[in-house]
Write a protein that holds these residues in place. Structure first.
Motif, PDB file in Angstrom:
ATOM      1  N   ASN A 115     146.882  90.090  60.049  1.00  0.00           N
ATOM      2  CA  ASN A 115     145.449  90.271  60.179  1.00  0.00           C
ATOM      3  C   ASN A 115     144.679  88.936  60.125  1.00  0.00           C
ATOM      4  OD1 ASN A 115     144.745  89.152  57.486  1.00  0.00           O
ATOM      5  ND2 ASN A 115     146.353  90.592  56.876  1.00  0.00           N
ATOM      6  N   VAL A 116     143.372  88.873  60.507  1.00  0.00           N
ATOM      7  CA  VAL A 116     142.370  87.742  60.567  1.00  0.00           C
ATOM      8  C   VAL A 116     141.250  88.013  59.674  1.00  0.00           C
ATOM      9  CG1 VAL A 116     140.941  86.637  62.088  1.00  0.00           C
ATOM     10  CG2 VAL A 116     143.098  87.279  62.851  1.00  0.00           C
ATOM     11  N   THR A 117     141.200  87.150  58.660  1.00  0.00           N
ATOM     12  CA  THR A 117     139.902  87.277  57.792  1.00  0.00           C
ATOM     13  C   THR A 117     138.443  86.493  58.508  1.00  0.00           C
ATOM     14  OG1 THR A 117     141.418  86.728  55.924  1.00  0.00           O
ATOM     15  CG2 THR A 117     138.928  86.405  55.753  1.00  0.00           C
ATOM     16  N   LEU A 118     137.581  87.410  58.607  1.00  0.00           N
ATOM     17  CA  LEU A 118     136.561  87.276  59.347  1.00  0.00           C
ATOM     18  C   LEU A 118     135.466  86.520  58.510  1.00  0.00           C
ATOM     19  CD1 LEU A 118     135.833  90.562  61.194  1.00  0.00           C
ATOM     20  CD2 LEU A 118     136.916  88.386  62.201  1.00  0.00           C
ATOM     21  N   ILE A 119     134.577  85.527  59.157  1.00  0.00           N
ATOM     22  CA  ILE A 119     133.520  84.936  58.666  1.00  0.00           C
ATOM     23  C   ILE A 119     132.287  85.450  59.175  1.00  0.00           C
ATOM     24  CG2 ILE A 119     132.514  82.856  57.838  1.00  0.00           C
ATOM     25  CD1 ILE A 119     135.065  81.495  57.922  1.00  0.00           C
ATOM     26  N   LYS A 143     130.799  73.969  65.436  1.00  0.00           N
ATOM     27  CA  LYS A 143     131.736  72.990  65.103  1.00  0.00           C
ATOM     28  C   LYS A 143     132.084  73.374  63.681  1.00  0.00           C
ATOM     29  CE  LYS A 143     129.272  69.162  66.267  1.00  0.00           C
ATOM     30  NZ  LYS A 143     129.141  67.738  66.611  1.00  0.00           N
ATOM     31  N   ARG A 144     131.095  73.984  62.949  1.00  0.00           N
ATOM     32  CA  ARG A 144     131.303  74.184  61.558  1.00  0.00           C
ATOM     33  C   ARG A 144     132.328  75.342  61.299  1.00  0.00           C
ATOM     34  NH1 ARG A 144     126.760  72.922  58.513  1.00  0.00           N
ATOM     35  NH2 ARG A 144     128.028  73.701  56.858  1.00  0.00           N
ATOM     36  N   VAL A 145     132.757  75.171  60.075  1.00  0.00           N
ATOM     37  CA  VAL A 145     134.159  76.147  59.578  1.00  0.00           C
ATOM     38  C   VAL A 145     133.568  77.507  59.072  1.00  0.00           C
ATOM     39  CG1 VAL A 145     136.126  76.144  58.133  1.00  0.00           C
ATOM     40  CG2 VAL A 145     135.454  74.173  59.118  1.00  0.00           C
ATOM     41  N   SER A 146     132.527  77.104  58.196  1.00  0.00           N
ATOM     42  CA  SER A 146     132.184  78.497  57.639  1.00  0.00           C
ATOM     43  C   SER A 146     130.651  78.827  58.442  1.00  0.00           C
ATOM     44  CB  SER A 146     131.767  78.240  56.234  1.00  0.00           C
ATOM     45  OG  SER A 146     130.746  76.969  55.961  1.00  0.00           O
ATOM     46  N   GLN A 147     129.544  78.919  57.603  1.00  0.00           N
ATOM     47  CA  GLN A 147     128.457  79.532  58.392  1.00  0.00           C
ATOM     48  C   GLN A 147     127.810  78.434  58.985  1.00  0.00           C
ATOM     49  OE1 GLN A 147     125.965  81.824  55.754  1.00  0.00           O
ATOM     50  NE2 GLN A 147     123.866  81.338  56.839  1.00  0.00           N
ATOM     51  N   TRP A 148     127.552  78.927  60.331  1.00  0.00           N
ATOM     52  CA  TRP A 148     127.263  77.750  61.260  1.00  0.00           C
ATOM     53  C   TRP A 148     125.648  77.555  61.308  1.00  0.00           C
ATOM     54  CZ3 TRP A 148     130.529  79.549  66.058  1.00  0.00           C
ATOM     55  CH2 TRP A 148     132.071  79.315  65.678  1.00  0.00           C
ATOM     56  N   ASP A 149     125.390  76.417  61.453  1.00  0.00           N
ATOM     57  CA  ASP A 149     123.805  75.898  61.459  1.00  0.00           C
ATOM     58  C   ASP A 149     123.321  76.390  62.853  1.00  0.00           C
ATOM     59  OD1 ASP A 149     123.948  74.652  59.337  1.00  0.00           O
ATOM     60  OD2 ASP A 149     124.254  72.782  60.019  1.00  0.00           O
ATOM     61  N   LYS A 203     138.155  71.901  63.337  1.00  0.00           N
ATOM     62  CA  LYS A 203     138.484  71.823  61.852  1.00  0.00           C
ATOM     63  C   LYS A 203     138.495  73.426  61.450  1.00  0.00           C
ATOM     64  CE  LYS A 203     137.667  69.974  57.541  1.00  0.00           C
ATOM     65  NZ  LYS A 203     136.828  68.964  56.496  1.00  0.00           N
ATOM     66  N   GLY A 204     139.571  73.879  61.124  1.00  0.00           N
ATOM     67  CA  GLY A 204     139.634  75.210  60.590  1.00  0.00           C
ATOM     68  C   GLY A 204     139.906  76.334  61.609  1.00  0.00           C
ATOM     69  N   TYR A 205     139.889  75.877  62.836  1.00  0.00           N
ATOM     70  CA  TYR A 205     140.362  76.612  64.014  1.00  0.00           C
ATOM     71  C   TYR A 205     141.302  75.834  65.097  1.00  0.00           C
ATOM     72  CZ  TYR A 205     136.654  79.594  62.114  1.00  0.00           C
ATOM     73  OH  TYR A 205     135.579  80.322  61.417  1.00  0.00           O
ATOM     74  N   PRO A 206     142.316  75.462  64.603  1.00  0.00           N
ATOM     75  CA  PRO A 206     143.296  74.672  65.653  1.00  0.00           C
ATOM     76  C   PRO A 206     143.647  75.327  66.741  1.00  0.00           C
ATOM     77  CG  PRO A 206     144.462  75.720  63.716  1.00  0.00           C
ATOM     78  CD  PRO A 206     143.075  75.893  63.315  1.00  0.00           C
ATOM     79  N   SER A 207     143.529  76.563  66.851  1.00  0.00           N
ATOM     80  CA  SER A 207     144.043  77.374  67.994  1.00  0.00           C
ATOM     81  C   SER A 207     142.679  78.109  68.771  1.00  0.00           C
ATOM     82  CB  SER A 207     144.919  78.629  67.745  1.00  0.00           C
ATOM     83  OG  SER A 207     146.034  77.991  67.270  1.00  0.00           O
ATOM     84  N   GLY A 208     141.452  77.668  68.256  1.00  0.00           N
ATOM     85  CA  GLY A 208     140.418  78.313  68.939  1.00  0.00           C
ATOM     86  C   GLY A 208     139.768  79.505  68.040  1.00  0.00           C
ATOM     87  N   ALA A 209     138.405  79.884  68.565  1.00  0.00           N
ATOM     88  CA  ALA A 209     138.080  81.001  67.839  1.00  0.00           C
ATOM     89  C   ALA A 209     137.505  82.078  68.551  1.00  0.00           C
ATOM     90  CB  ALA A 209     136.860  80.318  67.028  1.00  0.00           C
ATOM     91  N   ALA A 245     130.128  87.612  63.686  1.00  0.00           N
ATOM     92  CA  ALA A 245     131.356  87.228  62.830  1.00  0.00           C
ATOM     93  C   ALA A 245     132.095  86.339  63.673  1.00  0.00           C
ATOM     94  CB  ALA A 245     131.820  88.739  62.536  1.00  0.00           C
ATOM     95  N   ILE A 246     133.039  85.397  62.859  1.00  0.00           N
ATOM     96  CA  ILE A 246     133.756  84.717  63.589  1.00  0.00           C
ATOM     97  C   ILE A 246     135.436  84.684  62.963  1.00  0.00           C
ATOM     98  CG2 ILE A 246     134.333  82.181  63.819  1.00  0.00           C
ATOM     99  CD1 ILE A 246     131.665  83.129  65.122  1.00  0.00           C
ATOM    100  N   GLY A 247     136.219  84.747  63.907  1.00  0.00           N
ATOM    101  CA  GLY A 247     137.677  84.591  63.465  1.00  0.00           C
ATOM    102  C   GLY A 247     138.536  83.786  64.129  1.00  0.00           C
ATOM    103  N   SER A 248     139.749  83.088  63.459  1.00  0.00           N
ATOM    104  CA  SER A 248     140.696  82.451  64.177  1.00  0.00           C
ATOM    105  C   SER A 248     141.395  83.146  65.231  1.00  0.00           C
ATOM    106  CB  SER A 248     141.374  81.725  63.233  1.00  0.00           C
ATOM    107  OG  SER A 248     142.392  80.795  63.697  1.00  0.00           O
ATOM    108  N   LEU A 249     141.728  82.319  66.372  1.00  0.00           N
ATOM    109  CA  LEU A 249     142.682  83.039  67.405  1.00  0.00           C
ATOM    110  C   LEU A 249     144.097  82.888  66.903  1.00  0.00           C
ATOM    111  CD1 LEU A 249     140.861  81.918  70.645  1.00  0.00           C
ATOM    112  CD2 LEU A 249     141.336  84.070  69.935  1.00  0.00           C
ATOM    113  N   GLN A 250     144.291  81.901  65.961  1.00  0.00           N
ATOM    114  CA  GLN A 250     145.665  81.618  65.758  1.00  0.00           C
ATOM    115  C   GLN A 250     146.786  83.077  65.500  1.00  0.00           C
ATOM    116  OE1 GLN A 250     145.758  78.766  62.526  1.00  0.00           O
ATOM    117  NE2 GLN A 250     148.103  78.288  63.029  1.00  0.00           N
ATOM    118  N   ALA A 251     146.226  83.759  64.657  1.00  0.00           N
ATOM    119  CA  ALA A 251     147.242  84.767  64.502  1.00  0.00           C
ATOM    120  C   ALA A 251     147.282  85.800  65.670  1.00  0.00           C
ATOM    121  CB  ALA A 251     146.550  85.759  63.168  1.00  0.00           C
ATOM    122  N   ILE A 252     146.117  86.251  66.623  1.00  0.00           N
ATOM    123  CA  ILE A 252     146.625  87.233  67.705  1.00  0.00           C
ATOM    124  C   ILE A 252     147.320  86.239  68.580  1.00  0.00           C
ATOM    125  CG2 ILE A 252     144.396  86.250  68.550  1.00  0.00           C
ATOM    126  CD1 ILE A 252     145.627  89.970  68.553  1.00  0.00           C
TER     127      ILE A 252
END
Length: 729
Positions: free
Chosen positions: A23-27, A66-72, A279-285, A299-306
């Motif tokens: 699973n991927v946890t979305l932000i 570039k942000r990890v959580s909520q983006w400006d 940072k937080g998304y080493p494989s992209g998002a 919503a944003i998620g990391s590509l790493q798991a998929i």
């Protein structure tokens, strides 16, 4: 089975189990607005683009990716309510962002760095657009856009000419559906689909020959599409209601992950990919538009798991700005004045150009002799004319209603029995915000709001016998609880509850559109309701001795060709029911419960006058004859078509509602429900009134209103004095 084969099967089962359980946890990284589409802009400081289809300002929003959580939020470009914003790279050495507003159908270009609008690039492309995909040819390096709308795609060339950004229409071609999501592989394969629709594809090319549309599968639920570029191989990413999936180009499934982290997640579409490490998304998002229990936005998620479960190595060095060809071959030729493709020794001109060398600027239908051709396929229309080819009659609204509710839909007109100037307009709001009915006077002033369960279409029933008393009623299909909703109209035109005013429909039947019919043969009152699968139910409405309403189902049939239907109206003198099938056209049926359930199509989408979606339908009969007019709203063109009431229902005219700058009333866009009467009401409406929903109500100070309005137009301004005189009122 050999030991090696057993081991391979065991490993395969483990990998499949891991894929099912990953699973991927979305932000929720960008919230507080309603989006449909997202796109990443690649640079040393990547950006996330998202359309704004809800807020008063509309337009599109830009976020720091570039942000990890909520983006400006970097910028909010208030161009009017829109559905798309996409980057296009290296146009004369600069990157740009392209968007198109629903309010005016104008495509605009902005500098990607600085987000300043590029002047003299606006392009008017009339329709209701859903999504936009870019493609750079690997043969020529030219950049193209594919703009998806109501069962059609417009292919556009984006280039730099004399240091100016130029957007040219290459061609328009049909597709079987309204494409709501799209993705393009590097070889030019374009995938597109929509919710509850099959997955389709075509191959992009630098040609004026419409591509062949291929249906790929009906087994992949699609809410959003994106392409992942892994070295020399491309993959298709698909998001559905709860998961993200990866497929190879032959639609072999590589892996899936479950999406978690947002309660009551509803995926709204617009999947996009960022193939760069941060940072937080080493494989992209990845990103997509969403609606949740508490928030709406992106919503944003990391590509790493998929990527891991799909056994795809991360390619974070991907750069869409890389040159696609080293020895480019240019099909756009100087011999064609750079306005067409040179093939087989001849020039094939883009839309808006003609001649052996494509040097002549032309316009559709020569602007219908009601305007002048001032640019490729661009008409400047004479006063009183509008539309892409100046063939539409342009009329102005005299009044508009006060804003009311988040998603207005349909109007009805109640005529006062003794004082026509005290007649009322009843409208519906089908969204959670402001759900119910509203009553307005003939200047658009809000007089009453009556809560309801998300009513859709609304109609007026005159002098219905309840007990021993004649009473006027309103009727609507209420989508919130799938019921038939009826209210009393009192002597002042306001609404009141009535016993039996909520009537059930069959279990699992989801109501959509509705209309009424009183039989000239029996005097009995009937209610029609449909669902999105075109299943029509006809009910007889009656009353008990104590005045309690009740209904009895008397007929079922499938409307049109089975496509999505909504608007309908009856001709109570002739015994007809007219219904609009959104993607296909206008149909006529027998309205009597024992009549034929085989329909006659009287107007077809794509016949040169009618365009999808077919929405509202209303009728203005002549007072003492079978003459009169049938009105149909075409949402995809923000226009209205008029047909003769009498068979064979010949086409009369098309009109649209333009800005009334003097009164401060904007034009109508993405029209939905309509209503009209031919009666004299007052000095503003001496020969009748036409009322229409306006989806994207523009504000005088700029931007788009959050709440819906309805426009009030004199019927005489539409039909002219001669036609309205023939109505005989």
């Amino acid at each position: 089975m050999s030991r090696l084969a057993c081991c391979l099967v065991f490993v395969s089962l483990i990998l499949q189990s891991f894929a099912r359980n990953a699973n991927v946890t979305l932000i929720p990284a960008a919230i507080g607005f309603e989006a449909d589409n997202t796109a990443f802009y690649y640079s040393s400081s990547p950006l996330l683009l998202a359309n704004d289809g809800s807020a008063a300002e509309g337009g599109f929003r830009v976020f720091d990716a570039k942000r990890v959580s909520q983006w400006d939020e970097v910028a909010h470009l208030k161009t009017g309510r829109s559905k798309v914003a996409v980057p296009v790279y290296d146009i004369g050495g600069r990157d740009i962002v392209i968007t198109i507003a629903a309010t005016d159908s104008v495509m605009r270009a902005f500098e990607a760095i600085g987000l300043v609008e590029i002047q003299n690039t606006k392009k008017y492309i009339l329709s209701d657009w859903s999504t936009l995909c870019g493609w750079r040819s690997a043969i020529s390096g030219n950049s193209y856009l594919f703009l998806f709308g109501k069962k059609m795609v417009v292919q556009l060339l984006v280039r730099s000419q004399k240091r100016q950004v130029q957007i040219l229409e290459v061609q328009t071609f049909p597709i079987p559906i309204e494409g709501e999501s799209c993705a393009v592989l590097r070889d030019g394969t374009v995938f597109f689909s929509a919710e509850d629709q099959p997955l389709y594809s075509f191959t992009a090319s630098e040609s004026l020959q419409a591509p062949k549309i291929k249906i790929l599968t009906q087994d992949i639920p699609t809410f959003g599409l994106a392409a992942y570029h892994a070295g020399s191989e491309d993959f298709l990413l698909v998001v559905d209601s709860e998961s993200l999936h990866v497929y190879d180009r032959n639609l072999g499934q590589k892996g899936s992950v479950l999406l978690t982290g947002i309660p009551d997640l509803s995926v709204e579409g617009g999947l996009s990919i960022l193939q760069s490490a941060s940072k937080g998304y080493p494989s992209g998002a990845f990103a997509f538009a969403f609606e949740g229990e508490e928030d709406t936005g992106v919503a944003i998620g990391s590509l790493q798991a998929i990527l891991a479960v799909s056994h795809i190595g991360p390619n974070t060095k991907f750069d869409p700005n890389d040159k696609t060809c080293r020895k480019c071959t240019q099909p756009i030729s100087k011999k064609c004045s750079n306005n067409g493709f040179r093939q087989h020794g001849a020039c094939y001109c883009f839309v808006g150009f003609s001649g052996r060398d494509c040097s002549k600027v032309t316009c559709q239908n020569s602007c219908s002799r009601h305007g002048s051709c001032i640019a490729p396929n661009t008409c400047k229309c004479a006063p009183g004319r509008s539309g892409p080819d100046c063939s539409f009659v342009a009329v102005k609204a005299k009044f508009e209603t006060d804003a009311n509710g988040g998603d207005g839909d349909d109007p009805a007109i109640w005529i006062h029995p003794t004082r026509p100037d005290q007649s009322r307009i009843v409208t519906t709001t089908k969204s959670d915000e402001g759900a119910g009915f509203a009553v307005f006077d003939l200047k658009g002033k809000l007089l009453q709001h009556m809560p309801g369960e998300e009513p859709n279409n609304v109609d007026v029933i005159y002098n219905f016998t309840m007990g021993a008393q004649g009473t006027d009623l309103t009727f609507a299909a209420c989508r919130g609880d799938n019921t038939l909703c009826l209210l009393k109209i009192n002597s002042t035109g306001l609404l009141e509850s009535v016993h039996g005013g909520i009537q059930p429909t069959p279990e699992d039947y989801e109501v959509y559109g509705s209309c009424t019919y009183r039989s000239p043969k029996s005097g009995r009152q009937y209610l029609f309701v449909n669902n999105k699968d075109a299943e029509y139910l006809q009910y007889e409405l009656s009353s008990t001795a104590d005045g309690t309403l009740q209904t009895n189902l008397v007929r079922k049939f499938t409307g049109g060709s089975g496509g999505q239907v909504e608007g309908c109206v009856s001709d109570e003198e002739q015994g007809y029911l007219f219904l609009g099938e959104e993607p296909e056209g206008l149909w006529r049926y027998d309205a009597e419960p024992d009549g034929s359930s085989t329909g006659v199509q009287i107007a077809k989408v794509g016949d040169g006058t009618l365009y999808a979606d077919v929405e509202g339908v209303t009728l203005v009969p002549a007072k003492n004859s079978s003459d009169g007019y049938l009105f149909v709203s075409s949402q995809g063109r923000s226009a209205y078509l008029v047909y003769e009431r009498a068979p064979p229902h010949g086409y009369v005219m098309t009109f649209t509602i333009v800005d009334n700058e003097k009164a401060g009333i904007d034009h109508v866009s993405n029209t939905d429900g309509i209503a009209a009467v031919g009666n004299r009401l007052n000095n503003a409406f001496p020969k009748g009134l036409f009322v229409t929903h306006d989806d994207a109500n523009e504000l005088a100070e700029g931007g788009t209103a959050e709440q819906a309005s309805f426009k009030l137009v004199s019927l005489e301004d539409i039909l002219g004095k001669q036609r309205t005189a023939m109505l005989g009122y």
